[in-house]
Design an enzyme around this catalytic site. Structure first.
Site, PDB file in Angstrom:
ATOM      1  CE  LYS A   1      -2.117  -1.143   3.892  1.00  0.00           C
ATOM      2  NZ  LYS A   1      -1.456  -2.442   4.209  1.00  0.00           N
TER       3      LYS A   1
ATOM      4  NE  ARG B   1       8.022  -2.767   6.501  1.00  0.00           N
ATOM      5  CZ  ARG B   1       6.725  -2.488   6.510  1.00  0.00           C
ATOM      6  NH1 ARG B   1       6.195  -1.855   5.490  1.00  0.00           N
ATOM      7  NH2 ARG B   1       5.970  -2.836   7.512  1.00  0.00           N
TER       8      ARG B   1
ATOM      9  NE  ARG C   1       1.872  -5.338  10.978  1.00  0.00           N
ATOM     10  CZ  ARG C   1       3.004  -5.122  10.306  1.00  0.00           C
ATOM     11  NH1 ARG C   1       4.156  -5.585  10.757  1.00  0.00           N
ATOM     12  NH2 ARG C   1       2.983  -4.417   9.193  1.00  0.00           N
TER      13      ARG C   1
ATOM     14  NE  ARG D   1      -4.968  -1.574   9.632  1.00  0.00           N
ATOM     15  CZ  ARG D   1      -3.843  -1.148   9.056  1.00  0.00           C
ATOM     16  NH1 ARG D   1      -3.753   0.070   8.568  1.00  0.00           N
ATOM     17  NH2 ARG D   1      -2.817  -1.943   8.965  1.00  0.00           N
TER      18      ARG D   1
ATOM     19  NE  ARG E   1       5.751  -0.613  10.390  1.00  0.00           N
ATOM     20  CZ  ARG E   1       4.709  -0.653   9.573  1.00  0.00           C
ATOM     21  NH1 ARG E   1       4.746   0.016   8.418  1.00  0.00           N
ATOM     22  NH2 ARG E   1       3.640  -1.339   9.888  1.00  0.00           N
TER      23      ARG E   1
HETATM   24  P1  AP5 Z   1       4.740  -1.618   1.901  1.00  0.00           P
HETATM   25  O1  AP5 Z   1       4.530  -0.775   0.713  1.00  0.00           O
HETATM   26  O2  AP5 Z   1       5.394  -1.041   3.083  1.00  0.00           O
HETATM   27  O3  AP5 Z   1       3.379  -2.363   2.313  1.00  0.00           O
HETATM   28  P2  AP5 Z   1       2.169  -1.839   3.196  1.00  0.00           P
HETATM   29  O4  AP5 Z   1       0.950  -2.498   2.646  1.00  0.00           O
HETATM   30  O5  AP5 Z   1       2.190  -0.362   3.280  1.00  0.00           O
HETATM   31  O6  AP5 Z   1       2.585  -2.553   4.565  1.00  0.00           O
HETATM   32  P3  AP5 Z   1       2.486  -2.009   6.052  1.00  0.00           P
HETATM   33  O7  AP5 Z   1       3.341  -2.907   6.877  1.00  0.00           O
HETATM   34  O8  AP5 Z   1       2.733  -0.559   6.112  1.00  0.00           O
HETATM   35  O9  AP5 Z   1       1.004  -2.319   6.319  1.00  0.00           O
HETATM   36  P4  AP5 Z   1       0.216  -2.305   7.630  1.00  0.00           P
HETATM   37  O10 AP5 Z   1      -1.165  -2.201   7.138  1.00  0.00           O
HETATM   38  O11 AP5 Z   1       0.526  -3.461   8.514  1.00  0.00           O
HETATM   39  O12 AP5 Z   1       0.832  -1.080   8.436  1.00  0.00           O
HETATM   40  P5  AP5 Z   1       0.282   0.373   8.774  1.00  0.00           P
HETATM   41  O13 AP5 Z   1       1.444   1.247   8.888  1.00  0.00           O
HETATM   42  O14 AP5 Z   1      -0.816   0.741   7.876  1.00  0.00           O
HETATM   43  O15 AP5 Z   1       5.563  -2.908   1.411  1.00  0.00           O
HETATM   44  C1  AP5 Z   1       5.995  -3.885   2.336  1.00  0.00           C
HETATM   45  C2  AP5 Z   1       7.382  -4.384   1.930  1.00  0.00           C
HETATM   46  O16 AP5 Z   1       7.276  -5.090   0.701  1.00  0.00           O
HETATM   47  C3  AP5 Z   1       8.401  -3.257   1.704  1.00  0.00           C
HETATM   48  O17 AP5 Z   1       9.647  -3.670   2.170  1.00  0.00           O
HETATM   49  C4  AP5 Z   1       8.380  -3.083   0.177  1.00  0.00           C
HETATM   50  O18 AP5 Z   1       9.607  -2.610  -0.301  1.00  0.00           O
HETATM   51  C5  AP5 Z   1       8.097  -4.500  -0.285  1.00  0.00           C
HETATM   52  N1  AP5 Z   1       7.366  -4.547  -1.556  1.00  0.00           N
HETATM   53  C6  AP5 Z   1       6.324  -3.742  -1.939  1.00  0.00           C
HETATM   54  N2  AP5 Z   1       5.881  -4.087  -3.146  1.00  0.00           N
HETATM   55  C7  AP5 Z   1       6.637  -5.152  -3.538  1.00  0.00           C
HETATM   56  C8  AP5 Z   1       6.655  -5.961  -4.727  1.00  0.00           C
HETATM   57  N3  AP5 Z   1       5.810  -5.762  -5.726  1.00  0.00           N
HETATM   58  N4  AP5 Z   1       7.557  -6.959  -4.779  1.00  0.00           N
HETATM   59  C9  AP5 Z   1       8.436  -7.189  -3.761  1.00  0.00           C
HETATM   60  N5  AP5 Z   1       8.466  -6.443  -2.634  1.00  0.00           N
HETATM   61  C10 AP5 Z   1       7.587  -5.444  -2.533  1.00  0.00           C
HETATM   62  O19 AP5 Z   1      -0.346   0.122  10.235  1.00  0.00           O
HETATM   63  C11 AP5 Z   1       0.482  -0.213  11.321  1.00  0.00           C
HETATM   64  C12 AP5 Z   1      -0.351  -0.350  12.578  1.00  0.00           C
HETATM   65  O20 AP5 Z   1      -0.960   0.923  12.892  1.00  0.00           O
HETATM   66  C13 AP5 Z   1      -1.536  -1.322  12.525  1.00  0.00           C
HETATM   67  O21 AP5 Z   1      -1.130  -2.640  12.831  1.00  0.00           O
HETATM   68  C14 AP5 Z   1      -2.453  -0.743  13.599  1.00  0.00           C
HETATM   69  O22 AP5 Z   1      -2.018  -1.066  14.881  1.00  0.00           O
HETATM   70  C15 AP5 Z   1      -2.273   0.755  13.417  1.00  0.00           C
HETATM   71  N6  AP5 Z   1      -3.243   1.327  12.465  1.00  0.00           N
HETATM   72  C16 AP5 Z   1      -2.949   1.927  11.269  1.00  0.00           C
HETATM   73  N7  AP5 Z   1      -4.067   2.310  10.658  1.00  0.00           N
HETATM   74  C17 AP5 Z   1      -5.093   1.960  11.476  1.00  0.00           C
HETATM   75  C18 AP5 Z   1      -6.504   2.061  11.387  1.00  0.00           C
HETATM   76  N8  AP5 Z   1      -7.091   2.608  10.299  1.00  0.00           N
HETATM   77  N9  AP5 Z   1      -7.253   1.584  12.402  1.00  0.00           N
HETATM   78  C19 AP5 Z   1      -6.675   1.030  13.502  1.00  0.00           C
HETATM   79  N10 AP5 Z   1      -5.349   0.882  13.645  1.00  0.00           N
HETATM   80  C20 AP5 Z   1      -4.570   1.344  12.644  1.00  0.00           C
HETATM   81 MG    MG Z   2       2.345   1.015   4.901  1.00  0.00          MG
END
Ligand code: AP5
Ligand code: MG
Length: 189
Positions: free
Chosen positions: A14, A128, A145, A89, A134
């Site tokens: 994402k 990552r 997660r 979410r 993180r």
């Molecule tokens: P990346 O682009 O970082 O993926 P992402 O989907 O953004 O992954 P996140 O870990 O950020 O998702 P998340 O939903 O767990 O975390 P968030 O910060 O939103 O890519 C991942 C890796 O893959 C990278 O190393 C990248 O280089 C690699 N990659 C990408 N594309 C690729 C490809 N095509 N091929 C190979 N490699 C590739 O949330 C974190 C926490 O915050 C949650 O757990 C929760 O506690 C809280 N939170 C956030 N939002 C909310 C909400 N709305 N409600 C409640 N709690 C929330």
């Molecule tokens: Mg992200």
């Protein structure tokens, strides 16, 4: 003004794809994960509460996140479009987003779902974790997660299908291939 929800499991890309869309279309990007991590870094009250959930791989309570979402959105001002990354979410969050946008005379234009097999997600996030700093990028928390995603977030797939907004895309392959598939959808909006 387009409002695009980029949706998918942890590690589905994402954030990576949002950056490419920002570059191409000049959209603004709201990542609720980034917003919460900034609150943690600044040691705010919200950050202290959020940290307990994030470090355990749990979702932050809806009420907390919905409040900051509206404030973050309003702070963006006029722009071509907004990408919502990591929000909504839960179904209450999706309903809150719909209501918040309706109050402002707008709506979600499309939900773009990145589909990636689970073991690939684990591999990406474990990798990552070697450099991201993180606290939630370790295998145990990554698996939690993913469970939370399955139970609390994946019901949004059929919710957005019912709204007529869901567009699923293969989320693995080269970044460019995935980006091309997303742009093809956005260009039709
Ligand atoms: P990346 O682009 O970082 O993926 P992402 O989907 O953004 O992954 P996140 O870990 O950020 O998702 P998340 O939903 O767990 O975390 P968030 O910060 O939103 O890519 C991942 C890796 O893959 C990278 O190393 C990248 O280089 C690699 N990659 C990408 N594309 C690729 C490809 N095509 N091929 C190979 N490699 C590739 O949330 C974190 C926490 O915050 C949650 O757990 C929760 O506690 C809280 N939170 C956030 N939002 C909310 C909400 N709305 N409600 C409640 N709690 C929330
Ligand atoms: Mg992200």
């Amino acid at each position: 003004m387009k409002n695009i929800v980029i949706f998918g499991a942890p590690g589905s890309g994402k954030g990576t794809q949002s950056d490419l869309l920002v570059e191409k279309y000049g959209f603004k990007h709201i990542s609720t994960g980034d917003v919460l991590r900034a609150e943690i870094k600044n040691e705010t009250e919200l950050g202290k509460t959020a940290k307990q959930f994030i470090d355990n791989g749990q979702l932050v309570p809806d009420s907390l996140i919905i409040d900051i979402l509206a404030a973050t959105y309003d702070a963006l001002g006029q722009c071509e479009g907004v990408i919502f990354d990591g929000f909504p979410r839960t179904i209450p969050q999706a309903e809150a987003l719909k209501a918040m946008l309706a109050e402002r005379g707008t709506a979600v234009s499309a939900m773009l779902e990145l589909q990636v097999p689970t073991e690939m997600l684990v591999e990406r996030l474990v990798n990552r974790g070697k450099t991201s700093g993180r606290a939630d990028d370790n295998e145990e928390t990554i698996r939690k997660r993913l469970d939370v995603y399955e139970s609390q977030t994946s019901p949004l797939i059929s919710w957005y299908e019912t709204e007529g907004l869901r567009n699923a895309v293969k989320g693995y392959g080269t970044l460019q291939e995935i980006n091309d598939a997303l742009c093809a959808i956005i260009d039709k909006l």
